[in-house]
Design a protein around this motif. Sequence first.
Motif, mmCIF file in Angstrom:
data_model
loop_
_atom_site.group_PDB
_atom_site.id
_atom_site.type_symbol
_atom_site.label_atom_id
_atom_site.label_comp_id
_atom_site.label_asym_id
_atom_site.label_seq_id
_atom_site.Cartn_x
_atom_site.Cartn_y
_atom_site.Cartn_z
ATOM 1 N N TYR A 172 0.793 -1.149 0.072
ATOM 2 C CA TYR A 172 -0.149 0.160 -0.024
ATOM 3 C C TYR A 172 0.844 1.269 0.130
ATOM 4 C CZ TYR A 172 -4.528 -1.998 1.291
ATOM 5 O OH TYR A 172 -5.711 -2.547 1.247
ATOM 6 N N LEU A 173 0.436 2.299 -0.931
ATOM 7 C CA LEU A 173 1.116 3.558 -0.929
ATOM 8 C C LEU A 173 0.148 4.587 -0.222
ATOM 9 C CD1 LEU A 173 3.136 2.037 -2.670
ATOM 10 C CD2 LEU A 173 3.198 4.264 -4.111
ATOM 11 N N GLU A 174 0.174 4.468 1.269
ATOM 12 C CA GLU A 174 -0.960 5.201 2.082
ATOM 13 C C GLU A 174 -0.691 6.703 1.598
ATOM 14 O OE1 GLU A 174 -2.463 5.843 6.497
ATOM 15 O OE2 GLU A 174 -0.183 5.418 6.025
ATOM 16 N N ASP A 175 -1.973 7.261 1.472
ATOM 17 C CA ASP A 175 -2.239 8.976 1.144
ATOM 18 C C ASP A 175 -1.418 9.048 -0.303
ATOM 19 O OD1 ASP A 175 -3.395 11.162 1.816
ATOM 20 O OD2 ASP A 175 -1.265 12.056 2.251
ATOM 21 N N TRP A 176 -1.693 7.942 -1.213
ATOM 22 C CA TRP A 176 -0.933 8.061 -2.519
ATOM 23 C C TRP A 176 -1.886 9.259 -3.193
ATOM 24 C CZ3 TRP A 176 -4.614 7.082 -6.625
ATOM 25 C CH2 TRP A 176 -4.295 7.351 -7.777
ATOM 26 N N THR A 218 -6.829 7.585 0.345
ATOM 27 C CA THR A 218 -6.872 7.334 1.809
ATOM 28 C C THR A 218 -7.822 8.220 2.392
ATOM 29 O OG1 THR A 218 -4.770 6.577 1.711
ATOM 30 C CG2 THR A 218 -5.778 7.016 3.903
ATOM 31 N N LEU A 219 -8.064 9.629 1.736
ATOM 32 C CA LEU A 219 -9.019 10.467 2.726
ATOM 33 C C LEU A 219 -10.278 10.758 1.466
ATOM 34 C CD1 LEU A 219 -6.480 13.019 4.303
ATOM 35 C CD2 LEU A 219 -7.519 11.061 5.254
ATOM 36 N N GLY A 220 -10.419 9.880 0.449
ATOM 37 C CA GLY A 220 -11.333 9.940 -0.310
ATOM 38 C C GLY A 220 -11.563 11.382 -1.170
ATOM 39 N N HIS A 270 -12.241 5.550 -1.404
ATOM 40 C CA HIS A 270 -13.022 5.730 -0.339
ATOM 41 C C HIS A 270 -13.954 6.789 -0.635
ATOM 42 C CE1 HIS A 270 -11.144 4.015 3.485
ATOM 43 N NE2 HIS A 270 -10.220 3.792 2.560
ATOM 44 N N ASN A 271 -15.078 7.036 0.249
ATOM 45 C CA ASN A 271 -16.486 7.690 -0.252
ATOM 46 C C ASN A 271 -16.782 8.878 0.458
ATOM 47 O OD1 ASN A 271 -18.191 7.462 -2.313
ATOM 48 N ND2 ASN A 271 -19.688 6.573 -0.637
ATOM 49 N N ASP A 272 -15.750 9.614 0.597
ATOM 50 C CA ASP A 272 -15.826 10.925 1.631
ATOM 51 C C ASP A 272 -16.789 12.098 0.823
ATOM 52 O OD1 ASP A 272 -13.860 11.114 4.169
ATOM 53 O OD2 ASP A 272 -13.284 9.362 2.448
ATOM 54 N N TYR A 273 -16.553 12.059 -0.542
ATOM 55 C CA TYR A 273 -17.505 13.028 -1.277
ATOM 56 C C TYR A 273 -18.688 12.183 -1.888
ATOM 57 C CZ TYR A 273 -14.153 16.950 -0.534
ATOM 58 O OH TYR A 273 -13.451 18.012 -0.043
ATOM 59 N N ASP A 274 -18.929 11.047 -1.639
ATOM 60 C CA ASP A 274 -19.760 10.181 -2.324
ATOM 61 C C ASP A 274 -19.348 9.969 -3.748
ATOM 62 O OD1 ASP A 274 -21.954 8.553 -2.195
ATOM 63 O OD2 ASP A 274 -23.313 9.963 -2.601
#
Length: 505
Positions: free
Chosen positions: A142-146, A177-179, A207-211
């Motif tokens: 995983y490349l977190e916060d890619w 990571t943060l959508g 990820h689905n932070d902004y849908d």
Amino acid sequence: MKKRKLEIMDTTLRDGEQTSGVSFSALEKLTLAKLLLEELKVDRIEIASARVSDGELEAVQKITEWAATKGYIERIEVLTFVDGGVSLDWMQKSGAISQNLLTKGSMNHLKYQLKKTPEQHFSEIAEIFKQATERGIINNIYLEDWSNGMRNSKEYVFEFLEFLSTQNVKRILLPDTLGILTHTETFAYLSEIIQKFPKLHIDFHGHNDYDLGVANIMEAVKAGCHGLHLTVNGMGERAGNAPMASAVAVINDFLPEVEISINETSLYKVSKLVSAFTGFTIPANKPIVGDNVFTQTAGIHADGDSKNNLYFSDLMPERFGRKRKYALGKMSGKANIQKNLQELGLTLNDEELKKVTARIIELGDKKERVTKDDLPFIISDVLDTTDHKQRVFVKSYVLTHAKGLMPSTTLSVEVDGNIYEAHAQGDGQYDAFMNALKKVYLAKKKTLPKLTDYAVRIPPGSNSDALCETVITWELDGKEFTTRGLDSDQTVSAIKATEKMLNII
């Protein structure tokens, strides 16, 4: 034109478990792992993070033991860390052989969280890969916060990928990571990477932070990615991950250039079981799996359905193991236990089946009938109960509630073979029960956890004689945990949830 095979990795049991308040028991994880691989037919499952707890280790061991007998062991994945090989030791104890190594995919994370240079980070990763290869462990990374890395430190991301192209690594896992990505960014970033590194296997983790989770999934596939990470019901931290059911429908209907192995007809049953195990209800209007999405309410729609299917689309309910319903129509009747278990896609061993059957008989004595809608709650209750050796028993109680008098409770509790009795009043029957219980534990010089949340629900479509599931969240020493109780009486279901809490502490 030959279709491109697209891998689907389900991370409900790892990333989905980061949903606030969710924790699967070892038996629940095993049950879902079987269902995901054999019934839903996902390609891989990510089931845990290394080093979390003894319970997590037990859960992984149960799954890998089963998977090894089925030839699925390479498809079981565990999140690991750059920790000098401690995670690899944990993996070997667990029986897993596929690691998803968590590393830093943006300069921001590398600089401010690890306080290291790229060269230092890459050197440590290379050492982990070397150790893993020597132990026969498959390397994914995983490349977190890619996604923020591509926005703000693209040179670092490409330097990282250049380094990985020299390593013994099977898959590169690129998480939003943060959508924060838009669909246009998703397509542009992945296209650039895949064109520059055509030999690397690239997975996208949305990820689905902004849908925008499903929109980004579409664009990732168009860009040429080789795998997607999804969760059942879109479970996951904050707003959750890209949802399995919606993503599968979109891929099958709008992306003809790829093929996936998912069995669409199992999406609904898997969704319902995950909901029962987690206590998180599925919104009625959630696409594909929501209760209302195949229900026609307006009379004109029902009329149109009978006249050349005027209100039908490609999203036919039969595709997903469902039936079209009309708001004024009657629901289906009773079915036997074995058939309902088959419809849920569950494989229970003889001992578990015996416990489920005994629970149904017990509930049937109190309640006119037990329906299919009740069954996931019963199974969840039985599997959850098996996790803790019972040392505390609420032996008996008298609950009184009379007009003009405060509710009161007299109870008898057995703790390690010793019987304690107490009487107390309260604002309600359950409050009186808790006050009496506090007296018992005060005498034992022990403190009970603080009750922070209390929720009661009944199965969808049920009526006044329905089973009640009470879900209580407790706080002890700054940590929260949840217990569930099931009974036809609401107060009794709360008492059963409390009894489970007493055994946990």
